[in-house]
Design a protein around this motif. Structure first.
Motif: not given
Length: 208
Positions: A121-125, A128-130, A135-141
């Motif tokens: 569960k922790a690895a899955t979470q 997801k966070q990663s 996604g945020i980094a790509i959007f910022a670029l």
């Protein structure tokens, strides 16, 4: 991940670690779960596992007890048994009515299983966070690249709209002053002409 009947049995056994649970009560609890209905052979297989993972302080179940329970199943299904087999079946049924407790090895296996589930569960979470961070980094670029491209476009438009050297200089002539000078020049010529005529007339009178 859906637990199988063995994982569920360990969960129930660990929850009843103080008061214990009988084999038949455990079967009843398991059959409350969806798709956990036992058949004759699957129950015998489960009883083998139960005999290895649940204990009583005064007696442990054996493979022989499992075979005796087979006679109980046959009797339950209406098969004819000998008197000895019937008595043996009754004995094992009575034994299984006693309380049993999940042993230490099975308890550890269940706790290890729980840790594995939590780790997944922790690895899955974390994954997801990663993915969200990526996604945020790509959007910022993309935004940064878009702003840079827009700035270049604005600069190009401004460049093409600006005058190119040598600059065209348009001189707006003011004719008002020129016309005034021409009038004054004409008046001066007229005055000089009059003065010259008067001078000639004066000279003519003097000679007479």
């Amino acid at each position: 991940m859906k637990p199988n009947r063995y994982i569920k049995a360990m969960e129930i056994g660990l929850a009843r670690e103080k008061e214990g649970i009988s084999y038949f009560d455990l079967i009843a609890e398991l059959e409350k779960q969806p798709d956990f209905k036992f058949g004759n052979e699957s129950e015998l297989t489960f009883l083998v596992w139960f005999s290895q993972n649940f204990r009583r302080s005064d007696k442990d179940l054996t493979r022989g007890d499992v075979q005796k329970y087979r006679w109980h199943i046959k009797q339950r299904n209406g098969d004819n048994l000998s008197v000895e087999q019937q008595r043996t079946a009754e004995v094992i049924v009575n034994d299984l009515k006693y309380k049993y407790w999940l042993n230490g090895e099975a308890s550890k296996q269940y706790l290890d299983y729980q840790e594995l589930v939590e780790s997944r569960k922790a690895a899955t979470q974390a994954k997801k966070q990663s993915n969200i961070s990526i996604g945020i980094a790509i959007f910022a670029l993309l935004v940064s690249a878009g702003v840079g491209i827009l700035s270049v476009i604005v600069d190009l438009v401004a460049y093409y709209k600006s005058p190119v050297p040598p600059y065209d200089v348009k001189i707006m002539e003011d004719n008002t002053r020129t016309q005034q000078l021409e009038r004054e020049n004409g008046q001066l010529k007229e005055e000089l002409y009059k003065a010259e005529m008067m001078l000639e007339a004066y000279d003519s009178d003097t000679l007479k």
